[in-house]
Design a protein around this motif. Structure first.
Motif, PDB file in Angstrom:
ATOM      1  N   ILE A  31      -3.496 -26.030  40.021  1.00 26.99           N
ATOM      2  CA  ILE A  31      -2.018 -25.684  39.779  1.00 26.99           C
ATOM      3  C   ILE A  31      -1.214 -26.961  39.754  1.00 26.99           C
ATOM      4  O   ILE A  31      -1.086 -27.146  40.983  1.00 26.99           O
ATOM      5  N   SER A  32      -0.504 -27.422  38.878  1.00 28.26           N
ATOM      6  CA  SER A  32       0.469 -28.444  39.278  1.00 28.26           C
ATOM      7  C   SER A  32       1.863 -28.197  39.742  1.00 28.26           C
ATOM      8  O   SER A  32       2.211 -28.649  40.482  1.00 28.26           O
ATOM      9  N   LYS A  33       2.055 -26.796  39.339  1.00 24.23           N
ATOM     10  CA  LYS A  33       3.546 -26.647  39.566  1.00 24.23           C
ATOM     11  C   LYS A  33       3.963 -24.998  39.370  1.00 24.23           C
ATOM     12  O   LYS A  33       3.239 -24.472  38.602  1.00 24.23           O
ATOM     13  N   ILE A  34       4.419 -24.449  40.267  1.00 18.42           N
ATOM     14  CA  ILE A  34       4.900 -23.018  40.281  1.00 18.42           C
ATOM     15  C   ILE A  34       6.202 -22.988  40.106  1.00 18.42           C
ATOM     16  O   ILE A  34       6.980 -23.420  41.247  1.00 18.42           O
ATOM     17  N   ILE A  35       7.110 -22.469  39.249  1.00 22.66           N
ATOM     18  CA  ILE A  35       8.529 -22.199  39.401  1.00 22.66           C
ATOM     19  C   ILE A  35       9.005 -20.865  39.251  1.00 22.66           C
ATOM     20  O   ILE A  35       8.557 -20.073  38.382  1.00 22.66           O
ATOM     21  N   GLU A  36       9.457 -20.318  40.047  1.00 21.55           N
ATOM     22  CA  GLU A  36       9.911 -19.024  40.226  1.00 21.55           C
ATOM     23  C   GLU A  36      11.305 -18.750  39.582  1.00 21.55           C
ATOM     24  O   GLU A  36      12.108 -19.737  39.535  1.00 21.55           O
ATOM     25  N   HIS A  37      11.331 -17.491  38.971  1.00 21.55           N
ATOM     26  CA  HIS A  37      12.628 -17.305  38.429  1.00 21.55           C
ATOM     27  C   HIS A  37      13.081 -17.979  37.323  1.00 21.55           C
ATOM     28  O   HIS A  37      14.192 -18.476  37.250  1.00 21.55           O
ATOM     29  N   PHE A  38      12.188 -18.665  36.614  1.00 27.65           N
ATOM     30  CA  PHE A  38      12.129 -19.679  35.509  1.00 27.65           C
ATOM     31  C   PHE A  38      12.696 -18.848  34.297  1.00 27.65           C
ATOM     32  O   PHE A  38      12.297 -17.789  33.874  1.00 27.65           O
ATOM     33  N   CYS A  39      14.168 -19.404  33.805  1.00 24.10           N
ATOM     34  CA  CYS A  39      14.695 -18.553  32.705  1.00 24.10           C
ATOM     35  C   CYS A  39      14.766 -19.388  31.218  1.00 24.10           C
ATOM     36  O   CYS A  39      15.706 -19.431  30.690  1.00 24.10           O
ATOM     37  N   TRP A  40      13.985 -20.597  31.091  1.00 20.06           N
ATOM     38  CA  TRP A  40      14.068 -21.467  30.133  1.00 20.06           C
ATOM     39  C   TRP A  40      13.038 -20.863  28.732  1.00 20.06           C
ATOM     40  O   TRP A  40      13.193 -21.514  27.839  1.00 20.06           O
ATOM     41  N   GLU A  41      12.512 -19.757  28.867  1.00 18.76           N
ATOM     42  CA  GLU A  41      11.781 -19.459  27.828  1.00 18.76           C
ATOM     43  C   GLU A  41      12.560 -18.524  26.796  1.00 18.76           C
ATOM     44  O   GLU A  41      13.791 -18.289  27.174  1.00 18.76           O
ATOM     45  N   GLU A  42      12.185 -18.114  25.770  1.00 18.79           N
ATOM     46  CA  GLU A  42      13.030 -17.500  24.633  1.00 18.79           C
ATOM     47  C   GLU A  42      13.635 -16.132  25.295  1.00 18.79           C
ATOM     48  O   GLU A  42      13.031 -15.526  26.278  1.00 18.79           O
ATOM     49  N   PRO A  43      14.900 -15.767  24.908  1.00 19.64           N
ATOM     50  CA  PRO A  43      15.523 -14.930  25.923  1.00 19.64           C
ATOM     51  C   PRO A  43      14.863 -13.424  25.729  1.00 19.64           C
ATOM     52  O   PRO A  43      15.232 -12.843  26.898  1.00 19.64           O
ATOM     53  N   GLY A  50      14.087 -13.856  35.804  1.00 20.59           N
ATOM     54  CA  GLY A  50      13.250 -14.921  35.142  1.00 20.59           C
ATOM     55  C   GLY A  50      11.708 -14.642  35.312  1.00 20.59           C
ATOM     56  O   GLY A  50      11.098 -13.640  35.977  1.00 20.59           O
ATOM     57  N   VAL A  51      11.000 -15.508  34.840  1.00 25.48           N
ATOM     58  CA  VAL A  51       9.516 -15.242  34.815  1.00 25.48           C
ATOM     59  C   VAL A  51       8.834 -16.266  35.745  1.00 25.48           C
ATOM     60  O   VAL A  51       9.635 -17.238  36.344  1.00 25.48           O
ATOM     61  N   LEU A  52       7.727 -15.953  36.556  1.00 22.14           N
ATOM     62  CA  LEU A  52       6.833 -16.661  37.406  1.00 22.14           C
ATOM     63  C   LEU A  52       6.144 -17.812  36.549  1.00 22.14           C
ATOM     64  O   LEU A  52       5.083 -17.263  35.714  1.00 22.14           O
ATOM     65  N   ALA A  53       6.486 -18.698  36.112  1.00 18.32           N
ATOM     66  CA  ALA A  53       5.982 -20.029  35.606  1.00 18.32           C
ATOM     67  C   ALA A  53       4.843 -20.799  36.550  1.00 18.32           C
ATOM     68  O   ALA A  53       5.038 -21.334  37.342  1.00 18.32           O
ATOM     69  N   ILE A  54       3.521 -20.650  35.704  1.00 18.01           N
ATOM     70  CA  ILE A  54       2.643 -21.260  36.407  1.00 18.01           C
ATOM     71  C   ILE A  54       2.110 -22.523  35.575  1.00 18.01           C
ATOM     72  O   ILE A  54       1.562 -22.108  34.409  1.00 18.01           O
ATOM     73  N   PHE A  55       2.214 -23.630  35.799  1.00 22.33           N
ATOM     74  CA  PHE A  55       1.749 -25.026  35.252  1.00 22.33           C
ATOM     75  C   PHE A  55       0.561 -25.243  35.449  1.00 22.33           C
ATOM     76  O   PHE A  55       0.166 -25.912  36.661  1.00 22.33           O
ATOM     77  N   PHE A  56      -0.581 -25.154  34.734  1.00 18.74           N
ATOM     78  CA  PHE A  56      -1.833 -25.433  34.945  1.00 18.74           C
ATOM     79  C   PHE A  56      -2.006 -26.868  34.873  1.00 18.74           C
ATOM     80  O   PHE A  56      -1.404 -27.634  34.052  1.00 18.74           O
ATOM     81  N   SER A  57      -2.866 -27.747  35.586  1.00 17.05           N
ATOM     82  CA  SER A  57      -3.344 -28.989  35.569  1.00 17.05           C
ATOM     83  C   SER A  57      -4.346 -29.136  34.391  1.00 17.05           C
ATOM     84  O   SER A  57      -5.073 -28.140  33.936  1.00 17.05           O
ATOM     85  N   GLY A  58      -4.297 -30.341  33.808  1.00 22.21           N
ATOM     86  CA  GLY A  58      -5.154 -30.644  32.609  1.00 22.21           C
ATOM     87  C   GLY A  58      -4.953 -29.985  31.237  1.00 22.21           C
ATOM     88  O   GLY A  58      -4.059 -29.163  31.184  1.00 22.21           O
ATOM     89  N   CYS A  59      -5.596 -30.231  30.148  1.00 21.02           N
ATOM     90  CA  CYS A  59      -5.252 -29.785  28.945  1.00 21.02           C
ATOM     91  C   CYS A  59      -6.439 -30.019  27.891  1.00 21.02           C
ATOM     92  O   CYS A  59      -7.122 -31.237  28.103  1.00 21.02           O
TER      93      CYS A  59
END
Ligand code: SF4
Length: 283
Positions: A31-43, A50-59
């Motif tokens: 996991i490259s980044k975890i952002i708590e209370h992320f409010c940038w997704e669709e309303p 907010g959501v618990l945003a978990i950014f996985f490494s790789g693609c």
């Protein structure tokens, strides 16, 4: 994982327990980044928590214009065991309205193991690039509540050019079809999505035609599903797509959207196309 990896359409056939494939990752969650209370997704996906945003490494795509290139290809991030990740979710879920798994496809099998032993109390969002197999979608549907696929291209020539992927459309269309089959849209009394599908599309500079054709495909194949049109493209200095989209390009796409009569969903403000990216959706 003893089998050779065929999680995504790349079908690399590597033993992921030891060897990374095209996605650059082994089976161990990174996991490259975890952002708590992320409010940038669709309303409809987040409230004040907010959501618990978990950014996985790789693609499993290699888009040369990738907005998160250090995450998708940089090999950065912290490794988590299944137990550690399960513990993290248990700790954090009560403070958020959803768990947002971002670019998770290549970790599908490991995530199935996580959610087998995790008692989730909030919806799980699968925020992916749609380059996925229907088998994988069926498998993860056991724990995913909301699919948020980015439908990128209407043409395999374009996906080959920008994402090193010669068959994007051949897989993305069936994958999104399967997502729609698995999840009907359900909202709570406050309008928060509890289950469903929102199809995203990011408009690329110099490629209005691609966007018009993607909208045609969405109208044809998924006429009743929610669409989220995004204007936030920001050049990364690594691609021939070296500028933001213009107001005229966005207007052409919006005009086509109107012509098709697509009204169910969200349209990002044109001003969202800046490098600090604070998206502002309108519905
Ligand atoms: S998940 Fe990774 S290793 Fe597996 S097939 Fe896809 S790109 Fe290859």
């Amino acid at each position: 994982m003893k089998n050779k990896c065929e999680i995504c359409p790349r079908k690399c056939g590597v033993e992921r327990c030891t060897t990374p494939g095209f996605c650059n990752e082994t089976e161990k969650l990174r996991i490259s980044k975890i952002i708590e209370h992320f409010c940038w997704e669709e309303p409809c996906l987040s409230n004040e928590k907010g959501v618990l945003a978990i950014f996985f490494s790789g693609c499993n795509l290699k888009c040369d214009y990738c907005q998160n290139i250090e995450i998708s290809r940089g090999g950065v991030g912290k490794l988590y065991s299944i137990e550690e990740f399960t513990h993290l979710l248990k700790e954090k879920q009560k403070n958020h309205c959803a768990i947002d798994l971002i670019t998770p496809t290549h970790f599908s099998k490991t995530l199935c193991e996580v959610f087998e032993q995790f008692n989730k109390e909030i919806p799980v969002i699968w925020n992916s690039n749609a380059y996925e197999t229907t088998e994988t979608i069926k498998e993860i549907s056991k724990f995913v509540d909301i699919f948020l696929p980015d439908f990128k291209y209407s043409s395999n020539l374009l996906s080959q050019k920008f994402s090193s992927c010669k068959d994007y459309v051949d897989y993305a269309l069936p994958a999104i079809t399967e997502m729609c089959k698995q999840k009907t849209d359900i909202f709570d009394a406050q309008g928060l999505m509890k289950q469903g599908v929102i199809i995203r599309h990011l408009v690329l500079p110099n490629h209005v035609e691609n966007s018009l054709e993607v909208l045609d495909l969405i109208k044809q194949n998924f006429p009743n599903r929610m669409l989220s049109l995004m204007s936030q493209f920001t050049p990364n200095g690594n691609s021939c797509l070296d500028r933001k989209i213009t107001p005229i390009e966005y207007k052409l796409v919006l005009t086509h959207l109107e012509k098709l009569g697509i009204t169910n969903g969200f349209v990002q403000d044109f001003e969202s196309a800046n490098s600090c990216f604070v998206p502002n959706f309108k519905n």
